[in-house]
Design an enzyme around this catalytic site. Structure first.
Site, PDB file in Angstrom:
ATOM      1  N   ASP B  35       0.842  -1.189   0.000  1.00 33.27           N
ATOM      2  CA  ASP B  35       0.000   0.000   0.000  1.00 33.27           C
ATOM      3  C   ASP B  35       0.883   1.247   0.000  1.00 33.27           C
ATOM      4  OD1 ASP B  35      -2.206  -1.595   0.142  1.00 33.27           O
ATOM      5  OD2 ASP B  35      -2.655  -1.168   2.246  1.00 33.27           O
ATOM      6  N   LYS B  57      -3.945   2.728  -2.349  1.00 30.95           N
ATOM      7  CA  LYS B  57      -5.056   3.619  -2.681  1.00 30.95           C
ATOM      8  C   LYS B  57      -4.839   4.941  -1.984  1.00 30.95           C
ATOM      9  CE  LYS B  57      -7.604  -0.503  -2.820  1.00 30.95           C
ATOM     10  NZ  LYS B  57      -7.937  -1.536  -1.846  1.00 30.95           N
ATOM     11  N   GLY B  88      -0.868  -1.497   5.427  1.00 36.28           N
ATOM     12  CA  GLY B  88      -0.757  -0.707   6.656  1.00 36.28           C
ATOM     13  C   GLY B  88      -1.631  -1.310   7.743  1.00 36.28           C
ATOM     14  N   THR B 118      -2.861  -2.684  14.582  1.00 37.66           N
ATOM     15  CA  THR B 118      -3.792  -1.796  13.910  1.00 37.66           C
ATOM     16  C   THR B 118      -3.723  -0.384  14.513  1.00 37.66           C
ATOM     17  OG1 THR B 118      -6.095  -1.599  13.172  1.00 37.66           O
ATOM     18  CG2 THR B 118      -5.742  -2.455  15.391  1.00 37.66           C
ATOM     19  N   MET B 170     -10.707   7.293   9.940  1.00 35.65           N
ATOM     20  CA  MET B 170     -11.437   8.204   9.078  1.00 35.65           C
ATOM     21  C   MET B 170     -10.559   9.288   8.521  1.00 35.65           C
ATOM     22  SD  MET B 170     -13.429  10.359  11.983  1.00 35.65           S
ATOM     23  CE  MET B 170     -14.560  10.966  10.741  1.00 35.65           C
ATOM     24  N   GLY B 199       0.238   8.762  14.162  1.00 34.62           N
ATOM     25  CA  GLY B 199       0.460   7.985  15.384  1.00 34.62           C
ATOM     26  C   GLY B 199       1.664   7.072  15.290  1.00 34.62           C
TER      27      GLY B 199
END
Lengths: 248, 248
Positions: B35, B57, B88, B118, B170, B199
């Site tokens: 990614d 993307k 990711g 995650t 988001m 983060g």
């Protein structure tokens, strides 16, 4: 010189799921306070001469109280030692990491946090269950149903919603009550589940079925803790996408 | 000889949050389909002569379609290569890992899955937010609000419940709408939030406030993607427990 504490998530058991930072912390530790459930293979990665202290809890009784753990952290850090506080999974997902940091902050002890692979994420990967597959789920929710007080105050209507995946960190004794409450609040009895015992370990087992037969399937296969329950439409994929260990 | 695919979670960006298994997969890969958001520092850990193909993307448009990614996986695996599909975070939490495995299973290509840290778990650790601190939360729910269709069909009443932590994956553009819907469905405007930009990376920033001023605080600080929102009583601890980077 001042000691310090590194709060480290050890992941679910497979030592290959330790992070590089966790490995470095274990290599540098003078003393390791570890939960009982942290696997021997993980502890074997620590510095040979590090002192190891088991402070874990067992279902049903506390081996070392939370206050006792705080006192140990403080004593070793004040002696100038590099302390690793090693917890199964991730320290901030149903660990008591927050309480330990609050105590260390009050005492002025410096700390860091190393996240770990939490059981839901590990079990999903090793059982072939895509937690938020967009055809089936919009969210995933991690919940625990270990103690009576948490079961009584949970919003069961929200938990019983469709199109969300539930990952339940729990003892296998509570499955009957969980099923009853979810169905009572509207979750379809046909909702698939995957119950993963010893997730990511060589002896992993995956039991599948529907909410309607959850407790009986678990009893028939004599599933024991540690086990993680994934409930939701995505759990049906455990059958077709299985790749690790015995197929369900 | 037959090729294979390892679906690998790269974690949130800090290469120290790769797992040992992920590192091994990167060392053994012939080709890496990654990614766009996977950091350069992570890619630097791969075998020198591995072919790297970016298939990521970007918000708003697709660099490579999902079908295009499937075709690449198939072509390289059928050529007998060891393929790493590097995503990711974790492949099964708002990735498309499930769809990729379904395709590989249909095509008879062997695969494995390596879970990753995650974003919600990583950001919580690095921002000092205990996601399920038992004084404040009984569960944590991971949700995405990226696309219109998901926003329209989410059960906002369930999302607005008290005593649960929401971790929202988001874009920062959606914060105003998110606030409006949550307050409309009963979440208190005084609910604390922590918005974590980059983060676990050296340039991490943590913006705190309450649901009432969420959009304005984010705009004032010009927060950009990737960002993760933690909403719930536990988010208030970001101020007292901060240990990494600039305090909020």
């Amino acid at each position: 010189s001042a000691g310090s504490v590194v709060l480290v998530g050890a992941g679910p058991g497979d030592p290959g799921l330790l992070t590089l930072r966790a490995l470095r912390a274990l290599n540098e530790a003078d003393v390791i306070l570890h939960d009982r459930l942290v696997s021997a293979e993980v502890l074997d990665l620590a510095r040979r001469d590090a002192e190891r202290i088991e402070v874990g809890k067992q279902a049903g009784y506390h081996h070392t109280t939370q206050d006792g753990i705080h006192a140990l952290l403080l004593r070793h850090a004040q002696a100038g030692r590099r302390v690793v506080r090693l917890k199964g999974g991730d320290p901030f997902v149903f660990g008591r990491g927050g309480e330990e940091l609050e105590f260390l902050r009050e005492q002025g002890i410096p700390y860091e946090v190393v996240p770990g692979i939490t059981a839901a994420v590990a079990c999903a990967a090793y059982a072939g269950v895509p937690l938020t597959h967009r055809d089936h789920a919009q969210s995933v929710r991690f919940v625990t149903a270990h103690c009576q007080s948490s079961r009584d105050t949970l919003d069961w209507t929200a938990l019983a919603q469709e199109r969300q995946t539930l990952a339940v960190y729990m003892g296998v004794a509570e499955l009957g009550g969980l099923r009853a409450r979810l169905i009572e609040h509207g979750r379809a009895p046909s909702t698939p589940f995957a119950l993963i015992e010893n997730g990511s370990r060589p002896d992993q087992r995956v039991i599948t079925g529907t909410l309607a037969n959850l407790a009986e399937r678990a009893a028939f296969h004599a599933v024991h803790s540690p086990a993680l329950l994934i409930l939701g439409e995505v759990a049906a994929l455990a059958t077709s996408l299985a790749w690790f260990g015995q197929p369900p």
